[in-house]
Design a protein around this motif. Structure first.
Motif, PDB file in Angstrom:
ATOM      1  N   SER A   1     -59.910 -69.543  89.839  1.00  0.00           N
ATOM      2  CA  SER A   1     -59.953 -68.006  89.811  1.00  0.00           C
ATOM      3  C   SER A   1     -61.540 -67.521  90.183  1.00  0.00           C
ATOM      4  O   SER A   1     -61.469 -66.608  90.848  1.00  0.00           O
ATOM      5  CB  SER A   1     -60.138 -67.956  88.371  1.00  0.00           C
TER       6      SER A   1
ATOM      7  N   LYS B   1     -52.159 -72.801  89.605  1.00  0.00           N
ATOM      8  CA  LYS B   1     -52.834 -72.758  88.161  1.00  0.00           C
ATOM      9  C   LYS B   1     -54.810 -72.402  88.347  1.00  0.00           C
ATOM     10  O   LYS B   1     -55.347 -73.174  88.674  1.00  0.00           O
ATOM     11  CB  LYS B   1     -52.785 -74.311  87.803  1.00  0.00           C
TER      12      LYS B   1
ATOM     13  N   LYS C   1     -60.202 -76.698  87.574  1.00  0.00           N
ATOM     14  CA  LYS C   1     -61.702 -76.745  88.172  1.00  0.00           C
ATOM     15  C   LYS C   1     -61.470 -77.428  89.683  1.00  0.00           C
ATOM     16  O   LYS C   1     -60.747 -78.315  89.522  1.00  0.00           O
ATOM     17  CB  LYS C   1     -62.462 -77.530  87.187  1.00  0.00           C
TER      18      LYS C   1
ATOM     19  N   THR D   1     -63.949 -72.790  88.683  1.00  0.00           N
ATOM     20  CA  THR D   1     -62.502 -72.662  88.711  1.00  0.00           C
ATOM     21  C   THR D   1     -62.080 -72.190  89.716  1.00  0.00           C
ATOM     22  O   THR D   1     -62.668 -71.346  90.624  1.00  0.00           O
ATOM     23  CB  THR D   1     -62.441 -71.651  87.469  1.00  0.00           C
TER      24      THR D   1
ATOM     25  N   TRP E   1     -56.740 -71.419  86.413  1.00  0.00           N
ATOM     26  CA  TRP E   1     -57.912 -72.072  85.428  1.00  0.00           C
ATOM     27  C   TRP E   1     -58.260 -73.657  85.901  1.00  0.00           C
ATOM     28  O   TRP E   1     -59.198 -74.134  85.313  1.00  0.00           O
ATOM     29  CB  TRP E   1     -57.216 -72.198  84.173  1.00  0.00           C
TER      30      TRP E   1
END
Length: 398
Positions: free
Chosen positions: A107, A127, A131, A105, A129
């Motif tokens: 993040s 965004k 992948k 991800t 989150w």
């Protein structure tokens, strides 16, 4: 072919140990051998090799990655579809690069590379989150991490090689102390941390030219055709059919097609009932089926004896001869596994030399199945030490 571990043999050069007792050198070699076998068990290489053989049959290549994570050696089998190879190379050592696609991800990637958080966030429109597929590019000297060709996350020298010179005390053959500078490496030069498993390769490409699975494909198609032919013939046998008196067979079949479903009980006066008789298939059908099965057994080297089956009219000598023939056929796979094991053992020795600056406790399993622990660090890897795999050590005893 993966039931026994490949046995490492450790050679410590005598020129370095003449000032020591021979027993000390021998004990050190045995200790190194036990440590390598301990790592073999810890890395679950038997299960890895089973996966390796299956992948090679399907994808015509198998690649394993080794390295250090959290101060511990790791070995990982890679899915071939996630590996990017140099199309002009015939081996990993000769290739200019190798790439590994990794999914994470945004993040987690930002935590891993905090200096690139802004570029990562912008790439996914904040965004986090989302992948991402990023790539670890390796050359012999460099490791580059990128999100395809858009964002460079990291670019460093090969982190698995020690580039720093250190002072080290050694001894000549007379036991005289010598002070010299060296590097904490087992390999003479940096290498890409990937090993390829190859069996049926003629040296024109990095992937194998063929596999037994590919060779058997047309034979399996033939087996499927013959099995369907026999099954269809058996399935229709005994079916009840209506026959019309004073009608030819074609006229009777046409009349049947024009009628609604028949419950098998109510018959008209002009109808009679008979049963389909199975056609007598030519003996060539069964012979062709058996020939295709035998051909596949020959290709894989897995006949009835090797599978644990026993034919009624099979003598002991015939079974033994067939098993020896199968072992010779599978010897190519055994040799390939031993070659990969030898490369992995040398890679483990290199990782120990580079990273094990402090004592590590490794579990050791002795011949009587008793467990113990041994302390091990980089100094236990002697300069000039050679690691080989004992030929045919992966062959089962019986």
């Amino acid at each position: 072919v993966t039931s026994k571990p490949a046995k490492p043999i450790v050679f410590i050069p005598m020129a370095q140990g003449k000032w020591k007792k021979w027993k000390n050198i021998r004990d050190q070699a045995i200790k190194n051998q036990k440590v390598l076998l301990s790592i073999y068990d810890d890395q679950k290489l038997q299960e890895q090799y089973e996966k390796m053989v299956r992948q090679q049959q399907i994808y015509r290549i198998w690649i394993v990655k080794y390295g250090i994570k959290d101060d511990k050696i790791f070995t990982k089998v890679l899915l071939p579809s996630r590996v990017l190879l140099d199309s002009e190379a015939i081996d990993i050592d000769d290739s200019d690069f190798i790439g590994e696609k990794i999914v994470s991800t945004a993040s987690n990637l930002a935590k891993q590379y905090p200096n690139k958080k802004t570029e990562i966030s912008s790439h996914v429109s904040w965004k986090m989150w989302t992948k991402l597929t990023y790539i670890e590019w390796w050359t012999d000297d460099m490791k580059i991490v990128s999100i395809w060709s858009t964002v460079i996350l990291d670019k460093i020298k090969n982190p698995l090689f020690d580039y720093e010179w250190v002072s080290k005390t050694t001894y000549d053959e007379n036991g005289k102390k010598i002070q010299e500078t060296t590097k904490n490496n087992f390999f003479n030069k940096p290498k890409k941390p990937y090993i390829r498993f190859s069996i049926y390769n003629i040296g024109e490409n990095i992937i194998d030219d063929v596999t037994p699975l590919v060779l058997s494909r047309t034979l399996q198609d033939n087996i499927n055709d013959r099995k369907r032919q026999i099954a269809d013939n058996v399935d229709v046998a005994g079916w009840p059919i209506r026959k019309y008196k004073w009608m030819s067979e074609d006229e009777s079949d046409l009349a049947n097609q024009n009628l609604k479903a028949w419950d098998g009980v109510n018959l008209w006066e002009e109808q009679d009932i008979s049963y389909v008789q199975a056609a007598l298939l030519s003996s060539d059908v069964q012979n062709d089926l058996n020939d295709s099965r035998n051909a596949i057994d020959n290709i894989f080297g897995i006949h009835s004896t090797t599978r644990g089956e026993r034919l009624a009219a099979e003598s002991w000598k015939a079974r033994e001869a067939l098993r020896e023939w199968d072992e010779d056929r599978q010897a190519t796979i055994w040799r390939a596994i031993e070659q990969v094991s030898e490369e992995l053992y040398n890679a483990y020795a290199h990782l120990i030399k580079v990273f094990y600056d402090k004592e590590h406790l490794l579990p050791i399993l002795w011949k009587d199945w008793s467990e113990d622990f041994v302390e091990f660090k980089r100094d236990d890897i002697s300069d000039g030490m050679k690691i080989k795999v004992k030929p045919w050590s992966t062959i089962p005893d019986d």
